[in-house]
Design a protein around this motif. Structure first.
Motif, PDB file in Angstrom:
ATOM      1  N   PHE A  57      -3.516   1.388   9.847  1.00  8.52           N
ATOM      2  CA  PHE A  57      -2.753   2.210   8.912  1.00  8.52           C
ATOM      3  C   PHE A  57      -3.695   2.970   7.982  1.00  8.52           C
ATOM      4  O   PHE A  57      -3.563   4.183   7.804  1.00  8.52           O
ATOM      5  CB  PHE A  57      -1.775   1.334   8.110  1.00  8.52           C
ATOM      6  CG  PHE A  57      -0.878   2.108   7.201  1.00  8.52           C
ATOM      7  CD1 PHE A  57       0.217   2.788   7.703  1.00  8.52           C
ATOM      8  CD2 PHE A  57      -1.134   2.166   5.841  1.00  8.52           C
ATOM      9  CE1 PHE A  57       1.045   3.513   6.861  1.00  8.52           C
ATOM     10  CE2 PHE A  57      -0.323   2.893   4.992  1.00  8.52           C
ATOM     11  CZ  PHE A  57       0.788   3.573   5.504  1.00  8.52           C
ATOM     12  N   VAL A  58      -4.657   2.264   7.402  1.00  6.26           N
ATOM     13  CA  VAL A  58      -5.633   2.899   6.510  1.00  6.26           C
ATOM     14  C   VAL A  58      -6.476   3.916   7.279  1.00  6.26           C
ATOM     15  O   VAL A  58      -6.735   5.020   6.793  1.00  6.26           O
ATOM     16  CB  VAL A  58      -6.510   1.847   5.812  1.00  6.26           C
ATOM     17  CG1 VAL A  58      -7.680   2.493   5.076  1.00  6.26           C
ATOM     18  CG2 VAL A  58      -5.673   1.023   4.839  1.00  6.26           C
TER      19      VAL A  58
ATOM     20  N   LEU B  55     -11.105  -1.045   4.194  1.00  2.89           N
ATOM     21  CA  LEU B  55     -11.441  -1.227   5.614  1.00  2.89           C
ATOM     22  C   LEU B  55     -12.310  -2.467   5.820  1.00  2.89           C
ATOM     23  O   LEU B  55     -12.090  -3.233   6.761  1.00  2.89           O
ATOM     24  CB  LEU B  55     -12.162   0.006   6.166  1.00  2.89           C
ATOM     25  CG  LEU B  55     -11.310   1.249   6.394  1.00  2.89           C
ATOM     26  CD1 LEU B  55     -12.169   2.387   6.939  1.00  2.89           C
ATOM     27  CD2 LEU B  55     -10.141   0.974   7.319  1.00  2.89           C
ATOM     28  N   HIS B  56     -13.285  -2.683   4.945  1.00  3.98           N
ATOM     29  CA  HIS B  56     -14.138  -3.879   5.056  1.00  3.98           C
ATOM     30  C   HIS B  56     -13.287  -5.151   4.932  1.00  3.98           C
ATOM     31  O   HIS B  56     -13.444  -6.083   5.715  1.00  3.98           O
ATOM     32  CB  HIS B  56     -15.203  -3.892   3.955  1.00  3.98           C
ATOM     33  CG  HIS B  56     -16.258  -2.857   4.107  1.00  3.98           C
ATOM     34  ND1 HIS B  56     -16.189  -1.640   3.479  1.00  3.98           N
ATOM     35  CD2 HIS B  56     -17.419  -2.852   4.807  1.00  3.98           C
ATOM     36  CE1 HIS B  56     -17.272  -0.934   3.778  1.00  3.98           C
ATOM     37  NE2 HIS B  56     -18.028  -1.643   4.591  1.00  3.98           N
TER      38      HIS B  56
ATOM     39  N   LEU C 132      -6.900   7.846   6.347  1.00  9.93           N
ATOM     40  CA  LEU C 132      -8.219   8.438   6.106  1.00  9.93           C
ATOM     41  C   LEU C 132      -8.515   9.561   7.098  1.00  9.93           C
ATOM     42  O   LEU C 132      -9.080  10.592   6.728  1.00  9.93           O
ATOM     43  CB  LEU C 132      -9.305   7.367   6.156  1.00  9.93           C
ATOM     44  CG  LEU C 132      -9.235   6.310   5.045  1.00  9.93           C
ATOM     45  CD1 LEU C 132     -10.282   5.227   5.286  1.00  9.93           C
ATOM     46  CD2 LEU C 132      -9.409   6.937   3.684  1.00  9.93           C
ATOM     47  N   LYS C 133      -8.104   9.368   8.338  1.00  9.43           N
ATOM     48  CA  LYS C 133      -8.315  10.405   9.351  1.00  9.43           C
ATOM     49  C   LYS C 133      -7.563  11.680   8.963  1.00  9.43           C
ATOM     50  O   LYS C 133      -8.079  12.783   9.149  1.00  9.43           O
ATOM     51  CB  LYS C 133      -7.857   9.904  10.709  1.00  9.43           C
ATOM     52  CG  LYS C 133      -8.160  10.864  11.835  1.00  9.43           C
ATOM     53  CD  LYS C 133      -7.765  10.277  13.173  1.00  9.43           C
ATOM     54  CE  LYS C 133      -8.069  11.276  14.283  1.00  9.43           C
ATOM     55  NZ  LYS C 133      -7.623  10.794  15.576  1.00  9.43           N
TER      56      LYS C 133
ATOM     57  N   LEU D  21       0.833  -1.203   0.000  1.00 12.65           N
ATOM     58  CA  LEU D  21       0.000   0.000   0.000  1.00 12.65           C
ATOM     59  C   LEU D  21       0.867   1.253   0.000  1.00 12.65           C
ATOM     60  O   LEU D  21       0.576   2.219  -0.709  1.00 12.65           O
ATOM     61  CB  LEU D  21      -0.943  -0.004   1.207  1.00 12.65           C
ATOM     62  CG  LEU D  21      -1.815   1.235   1.370  1.00 12.65           C
ATOM     63  CD1 LEU D  21      -2.656   1.494   0.113  1.00 12.65           C
ATOM     64  CD2 LEU D  21      -2.694   1.099   2.589  1.00 12.65           C
ATOM     65  N   GLN D  22       1.938   1.240   0.771  1.00 11.06           N
ATOM     66  CA  GLN D  22       2.832   2.398   0.807  1.00 11.06           C
ATOM     67  C   GLN D  22       3.444   2.662  -0.573  1.00 11.06           C
ATOM     68  O   GLN D  22       3.578   3.821  -0.982  1.00 11.06           O
ATOM     69  CB  GLN D  22       3.936   2.193   1.846  1.00 11.06           C
ATOM     70  CG  GLN D  22       3.426   2.281   3.267  1.00 11.06           C
ATOM     71  CD  GLN D  22       4.479   1.900   4.288  1.00 11.06           C
ATOM     72  OE1 GLN D  22       5.255   0.967   4.085  1.00 11.06           O
ATOM     73  NE2 GLN D  22       4.484   2.600   5.411  1.00 11.06           N
ATOM     74  N   VAL D  23       3.789   1.614  -1.292  1.00  2.98           N
ATOM     75  CA  VAL D  23       4.321   1.772  -2.652  1.00  2.98           C
ATOM     76  C   VAL D  23       3.266   2.433  -3.538  1.00  2.98           C
ATOM     77  O   VAL D  23       3.571   3.356  -4.303  1.00  2.98           O
ATOM     78  CB  VAL D  23       4.785   0.418  -3.233  1.00  2.98           C
ATOM     79  CG1 VAL D  23       5.081   0.525  -4.721  1.00  2.98           C
ATOM     80  CG2 VAL D  23       6.001  -0.094  -2.478  1.00  2.98           C
ATOM     81  N   CYS D  24       2.025   1.970  -3.437  1.00  3.62           N
ATOM     82  CA  CYS D  24       0.940   2.575  -4.224  1.00  3.62           C
ATOM     83  C   CYS D  24       0.804   4.062  -3.919  1.00  3.62           C
ATOM     84  O   CYS D  24       0.642   4.887  -4.827  1.00  3.62           O
ATOM     85  CB  CYS D  24      -0.387   1.870  -3.941  1.00  3.62           C
ATOM     86  SG  CYS D  24      -0.449   0.172  -4.518  1.00  3.62           S
ATOM     87  N   LEU D  25       0.875   4.408  -2.648  1.00  2.15           N
ATOM     88  CA  LEU D  25       0.751   5.815  -2.252  1.00  2.15           C
ATOM     89  C   LEU D  25       1.931   6.636  -2.780  1.00  2.15           C
ATOM     90  O   LEU D  25       1.752   7.764  -3.242  1.00  2.15           O
ATOM     91  CB  LEU D  25       0.633   5.928  -0.731  1.00  2.15           C
ATOM     92  CG  LEU D  25      -0.641   5.315  -0.145  1.00  2.15           C
ATOM     93  CD1 LEU D  25      -0.535   5.203   1.371  1.00  2.15           C
ATOM     94  CD2 LEU D  25      -1.870   6.113  -0.549  1.00  2.15           C
TER      95      LEU D  25
END
Length: 128
Positions: free
Chosen positions: A81-82, A67-68, A86-87, A42-46
């Motif tokens: 982490f997600v 999240l689901h 989002l926060k 996910l960090q790579v995607c970001l």
């Protein structure tokens, strides 16, 4: 080819297309990352420009978000982490209320259904 994109709209279009690709179970790679607690992926995607808002997209076969999926798999670290991402963009409250298409379950309801106690505890510890 990601290297040929030059503008912000090109990058957004790339991610929209990339996240529309599904595996044989109907999941996007983002759902697979969530299911497997792959924070590094996910960090790579970001880092490659994926908008944080895409984490709230219904990308799974039942209309499930990252999240689901992480709630169903009891992947507390990925869920946290997600949630933090989002926060930071003021998207967490609405993401926690988002329901799946089929059974209309929120991430908390999925965690309760799957007995994902780590995720349940994390969600309940969030300030309201």
């Amino acid at each position: 080819d990601y290297a040929n994109f030059s503008s912000s709209s090109d990058i957004k279009a790339f991610w929209k297309k990339a996240l529309s690709v599904k595996n044989k179970y109907g999941n996007s790679f983002l759902n697979v990352l969530a299911e497997n607690n792959n924070i590094l992926g996910l960090q790579v995607c970001l880092l490659l420009g994926m908008p944080i808002k895409r984490l709230t997209s219904k990308l799974g076969p039942c209309g499930n978000t990252a999240l689901h999926t992480s709630a169903a798999a009891n992947q507390v670290e990925f869920f946290a982490f997600v949630s933090d991402l989002l926060k930071s963009k003021n998207l967490l409250a609405s993401a926690l209320q988002k329901k799946t298409d089929s059974e209309e379950l929120t991430p908390l309801a999925i965690a309760q259904k799957q007995k994902s106690y780590g995720v349940i505890g994390y969600i309940l510890s969030l300030p309201s």
